[in-house]
Design an enzyme around this catalytic site. Structure first.
Site, mmCIF file in Angstrom:
data_model
loop_
_atom_site.group_PDB
_atom_site.id
_atom_site.type_symbol
_atom_site.label_atom_id
_atom_site.label_comp_id
_atom_site.label_asym_id
_atom_site.label_seq_id
_atom_site.Cartn_x
_atom_site.Cartn_y
_atom_site.Cartn_z
ATOM 1 N N GLY A 1 0.706 -1.134 -0.069
ATOM 2 C CA GLY A 1 0.008 -0.074 -0.004
ATOM 3 C C GLY A 1 0.804 1.221 -0.079
ATOM 4 O O GLY A 1 1.932 1.398 0.703
ATOM 5 N N CYS B 1 -9.090 1.813 5.444
ATOM 6 C CA CYS B 1 -8.562 2.841 6.554
ATOM 7 C C CYS B 1 -9.469 3.851 7.097
ATOM 8 O O CYS B 1 -10.270 4.028 6.686
ATOM 9 C CB CYS B 1 -7.367 3.790 5.843
ATOM 10 S SG CYS B 1 -6.438 2.702 4.794
ATOM 11 N N ASN C 1 -9.952 -8.074 2.216
ATOM 12 C CA ASN C 1 -8.887 -7.545 3.053
ATOM 13 C C ASN C 1 -9.017 -8.399 4.290
ATOM 14 O O ASN C 1 -9.824 -9.432 4.481
ATOM 15 C CB ASN C 1 -8.851 -6.024 3.362
ATOM 16 C CG ASN C 1 -7.762 -5.743 3.562
ATOM 17 O OD1 ASN C 1 -6.816 -5.986 4.141
ATOM 18 N ND2 ASN C 1 -7.322 -4.443 2.772
HETATM 19 C C1 LIG Z 1 1.476 -8.381 6.533
HETATM 20 C C2 LIG Z 1 0.309 -8.022 5.509
HETATM 21 C C3 LIG Z 1 0.402 -6.852 4.922
HETATM 22 C C4 LIG Z 1 -0.806 -6.565 4.267
HETATM 23 N N1 LIG Z 1 -0.811 -5.167 3.766
HETATM 24 C C5 LIG Z 1 -1.668 -4.767 2.879
HETATM 25 C C6 LIG Z 1 -1.438 -3.453 2.016
HETATM 26 O O1 LIG Z 1 -0.825 -2.651 2.377
HETATM 27 N N2 LIG Z 1 -2.939 -3.015 1.649
HETATM 28 C C7 LIG Z 1 -3.900 -3.948 1.214
HETATM 29 O O2 LIG Z 1 -4.920 -3.582 0.528
HETATM 30 N N3 LIG Z 1 -4.097 -5.318 2.047
HETATM 31 C C8 LIG Z 1 -3.035 -5.680 2.546
HETATM 32 N N4 LIG Z 1 -2.852 -6.879 3.411
HETATM 33 C C9 LIG Z 1 -4.065 -7.868 3.120
HETATM 34 C C10 LIG Z 1 -3.545 -8.966 1.735
HETATM 35 O O3 LIG Z 1 -3.284 -8.256 0.779
HETATM 36 C C11 LIG Z 1 -4.924 -9.760 1.821
HETATM 37 O O4 LIG Z 1 -6.070 -8.820 1.356
HETATM 38 C C12 LIG Z 1 -5.398 -10.520 2.903
HETATM 39 O O5 LIG Z 1 -4.170 -10.650 3.802
HETATM 40 C C13 LIG Z 1 -6.015 -11.963 2.544
HETATM 41 O O6 LIG Z 1 -5.435 -12.597 1.704
HETATM 42 P P1 LIG Z 1 -4.388 -13.817 2.414
HETATM 43 O O7 LIG Z 1 -5.335 -14.880 3.370
HETATM 44 O O8 LIG Z 1 -4.007 -14.676 0.936
HETATM 45 O O9 LIG Z 1 -3.023 -13.158 3.067
HETATM 46 C C14 LIG Z 1 -1.983 -7.241 4.010
HETATM 47 C C15 LIG Z 1 -1.695 -8.483 4.662
HETATM 48 C C16 LIG Z 1 -0.731 -9.081 5.366
HETATM 49 C C17 LIG Z 1 -0.639 -10.470 5.978
#
Ligand SMILES: Cc1cc2nc3c(=O)[nH]c(=O)nc-3n(C[C@H](O)[C@H](O)[C@H](O)COP(=O)(O)O)c2cc1C
Length: 314
Positions: free
Chosen positions: A55, A140, A202
């Site tokens: 992000g 946010c 998210n």
């Molecule tokens: C450490 C971490 C940082 C993340 N940072 C962002 C971010 O900066 N912007 C965003 O839209 N989602 C962010 N996410 C959410 C992920 O992109 C994703 O939507 C969420 O983790 C669900 O997918 P997953 O279960 O495959 O991780 C973050 C997730 C994690 C674990």
């Protein structure tokens, strides 16, 4: 599978999204893949459908103090706090390196605390060459509405998406928060405000406490839950949203295997994102791409795009 003189033709993994052709539907999720360049040595980036970078905000942000990550049963809690180098530094320091990888589709994830923040950040990024689309993180706090998340209040969501639509010169993907009563309603609001696609989910608002020390496991106390633990809920939400809107849906939440990808597509996703799996195995994204190809061969699926929304309900 159609045969040719040289044996069976490989399955067609291409999918089309907001006017962009992806070579396959697997995209690295924001915040779990850095700015992409950090993975250059471990992943063949050109094998991926695309990447969404960390992000980006209008100014650099340090994020929250540690501890900010904690592993839970089948999942992970994070409260990284959107640490990033800022949109301007991304354009100057990271984008030129990403541009060298000509085959890579780069999506810039954008967040802000006010409507003006989103506007300002997108205007900076509009000057950056090599960005295929924006993904708007609306999870946010909206300080002008007293701390509600943009993505949890339909009126704020409408305002922020309309603003982004107005100032963006690129396709707009709106990434929804799952922390709402009706995600289908929020998706419709985003679509009407000008979103070209919806991505979800998210992380889920969650927390963990250490019984011994009686302290929270994460310094921020609450955090976002991701990983396989959230997959069944994410899948249901993708299904609900894909029925509610007429724009493409990008599904994510706990995807770690080829079968997970196929399940999200059957539930209605045009493409998917892989997040937390990259924490457990940095090569997960690339591995999933080759496993999905193998899955299609074994299941005689010629065109992966045909799976979108193809779940059979008797
Ligand atoms: C450490 C971490 C940082 C993340 N940072 C962002 C971010 O900066 N912007 C965003 O839209 N989602 C962010 N996410 C959410 C992920 O992109 C994703 O939507 C969420 O983790 C669900 O997918 P997953 O279960 O495959 O991780 C973050 C997730 C994690 C674990």
């Amino acid at each position: 599978m159609t045969s040719s003189r040289n044996g069976p033709r490989p399955p067609d993994l291409r999918v089309s999204l907001v006017g962009i052709e992806l070579k396959n539907p697997i995209i690295a999720a924001s915040g779990t893949f850095g700015y992409g360049v950090e993975f250059e040595d471990v992943v063949h980036l050109d094998k991926l459908g695309g990447i969404v970078v960390k992000g980006l905000s209008k100014v650099p942000m340090a994020g929250n103090p540690p501890p900010r990550l904690y592993e839970t049963a089948a999942g992970m809690l994070n409260a990284v706090g959107l640490q990033n180098i800022g949109a301007r530094a991304f354009i100057e320091e990271k984008l030129p390196r990403l541009r060298r990888l000509k085959q890579l589709v780069v999506i810039a994830n954008v967040f802000g605390y006010t409507r003006e923040d989103y506007e300002y950040t997108i205007e900076i990024l509009n000057d950056g060459e090599g960005i295929a689309a924006y993904e708007l993180n609306v999870s946010c706090p909206n300080t002008s509405s007293g701390g509600l998340q943009f993505g949890c209040d339909p009126r704020s969501l409408d305002e922020v998406v309309s603003t982004a639509r107005h100032c963006s010169n690129r396709p707009l993907i709106v990434k929804l928060s799952p922390n709402v009563t009706s995600i289908a309603h929020m998706a419709r609001v985003a679509e009407e405000a000008g979103a070209d696609a919806i991505s979800l989910v998210n992380t889920f608002l969650a927390m963990a406490v250490d019984a011994e020390t009686r302290r929270p496991r994460i310094s921020n106390v609450t955090a976002g839950l991701s990983g396989p633990a959230i997959k069944p809920i994410a899948l249901r939400m993708v299904y609900d949203v894909s029925k509610a809107v007429n724009i493409p849906v990008i599904g994510m939440g706990g995807i770690a295997t080829a079968a997970d990808v196929i399940e999200f597509m059957l539930a209605g996703a045009t493409a998917v994102q892989v997040g937390t799996a990259s924490y457990w195995d940095p090569c997960a994204t690339e591995k999933i791409v080759s496993d999905v190809e193998q899955w299609c061969v074994e299941h005689k699926v010629d065109q992966i795009a045909s799976l979108t929304g193809a779940m059979i309900v008797d």
